[in-house]
Design an enzyme around this catalytic site. Structure first.
Site, PDB file in Angstrom:
ATOM      1  N   MET A 132       0.804  -1.053  -0.106  1.00 57.43           N
ATOM      2  CA  MET A 132       0.094   0.003  -0.055  1.00 57.43           C
ATOM      3  C   MET A 132       0.783   1.217  -0.057  1.00 57.43           C
ATOM      4  SD  MET A 132      -3.277   0.873   0.192  1.00 57.43           S
ATOM      5  CE  MET A 132      -4.342  -0.784   0.656  1.00 57.43           C
ATOM      6  N   LYS A 133       1.967   1.104   0.679  1.00 58.20           N
ATOM      7  CA  LYS A 133       2.691   2.430   1.060  1.00 58.20           C
ATOM      8  C   LYS A 133       3.441   2.814  -0.271  1.00 58.20           C
ATOM      9  CE  LYS A 133       6.375   2.576   3.802  1.00 58.20           C
ATOM     10  NZ  LYS A 133       7.321   2.427   4.820  1.00 58.20           N
ATOM     11  N   GLY A 134       3.910   1.743  -0.729  1.00 56.36           N
ATOM     12  CA  GLY A 134       4.684   2.116  -2.122  1.00 56.36           C
ATOM     13  C   GLY A 134       6.112   2.689  -1.855  1.00 56.36           C
TER      14      GLY A 134
END
Ligand code: B12
Length: 251
Positions: A132-134
């Site tokens: 999600m954070k990338g």
């Protein structure tokens, strides 16, 4: 800096003045640091064809080894206009476009399985693409609507990746390889493709390799559909997957 026009057909390294050919080197010799070691380092660079060699730093690297930093000039030039590098995608879409293409053109979810395989314990690269954070403000594929992501983490045996890909009917498998000592990445990537072929899955799934020493060219050579290296963002990978699914109609 000299502002004279650069001739792209004849370029060479630049340090202080355009075309001065200056290159910085750092290397180790398997002898103790000494005046003789320093002279040997200088002569070695001269032997390689460099001129104006200056050894700016020498340090002991434990017993029997010495480390050097040097500067020297190169004479040779190279024609930049002859250089071309194969790339996975010609056009990279932004996240909004990718999600819209999936929703309106593909009209189904995309399932992705990713892992850093075999002995390699480096998770940060595959996480940067999938989590999600990338990375650097670019959200990972878990955050993309229409993408179902299974991130298996690091040190995952090839067989387990293939088993999960089969179970969830993956559209794409993402393989990360960071450690390259003694070409272990090539051995691991080859093993994975061979097992996939043995399972008769190779033609049914998009297979992508990534890591600091992976090029698109190397990935193609090893039987992958694409390869990505340092500086890759999730959009690069998502674009490639969606373009492949739309254009090659793999499924
Ligand atoms: C953090 C780190 C570790 C951590 C890992 C923790 C973790 N959870 O990941 C720990 C401490 C465990 C570790 C261990 C080791 N490490 Co280490 N480690 C690093 C370090 C400092 C950073 C790596 C990193 O996170 N980079 C940041 C990410 C974002 O970059 P990236 O991995 O390149 O990923 C990007 C791209 O390559 C690409 N990408 C990567 N994977 C994939 C996959 C796909 C499908 C796609 C599309 C793209 C993609 O996209 C990413 C985002 O842009 C590097 C040095 C460095 N500065 O790079 C050394 C380094 C990778 N480690 C190294 C070594 C040697 C080791 C050890 C062998 C050390 C030892 N003797 O024990 C062990 C190996 C353990 C093992 N079994 O694998 C060497 C590798 C040398 C080589 N060329 O083989 C490096 C280069 C350090 C060095 N200069 O010597 N390490």
């Amino acid at each position: 800096m000299n502002i004279k026009q650069v001739n792209l057909k004849k370029i060479k390294p630049y340090g202080d003045t355009l075309d001065d050919g200056k290159i910085q080197f750092s290397f180790t010799l398997p002898v103790n640091a000494s005046d003789e070691a320093k002279e040997c380092a200088k002569r070695y660079l001269e032997m390689l064809g460099f001129s104006n060699v200056i050894i700016t730093h020498m340090d002991a690297m434990g017993k029997g080894f010495s480390f050097f930093v040097a500067y020297a000039s190169a004479d040779k030039t190279i024609d930049f206009t002859t250089i071309s590098v194969p790339k996975a995608t010609r056009e990279v879409w932004d996240k909004h476009t990718i999600v819209e293409k999936v929703e309106k053109e593909l009209k189904r979810n995309i399932t992705i399985v990713g892992a850093c395989i075999e002995s390699d314990a480096h998770t940060v690269g595959i996480d940067a693409i999938l989590n999600m954070k990338g990375i650097a403000g670019h959200k990972g594929l878990e955050s993309y609507h229409g993408f179902v992501v299974y991130n298996m983490g690091a040190q995952v045996p090839c067989e387990e990746v293939i088993a999960l890909a089969k179970k969830v009917n993956a559209d794409a498998i993402l393989i990360s390889q960071i450690v390259t000592q003694k070409d272990i990445h090539v051995a691991n990537l080859t093993k994975f493709i061979e097992l996939l072929e043995a399972e008769k899955l190779r033609d049914k799934v998009i297979v992508i390799a990534g890591g600091p020493r992976i090029t698109h060219e190397l990935a193609l050579e090893l039987g992958y559909d694409a390869g990505f290296s340092v500086g890759t963002y999730p959009e690069d990978v998502a674009t490639f997957i969606v373009q492949s699914l739309l254009h090659k109609n793999l499924k």
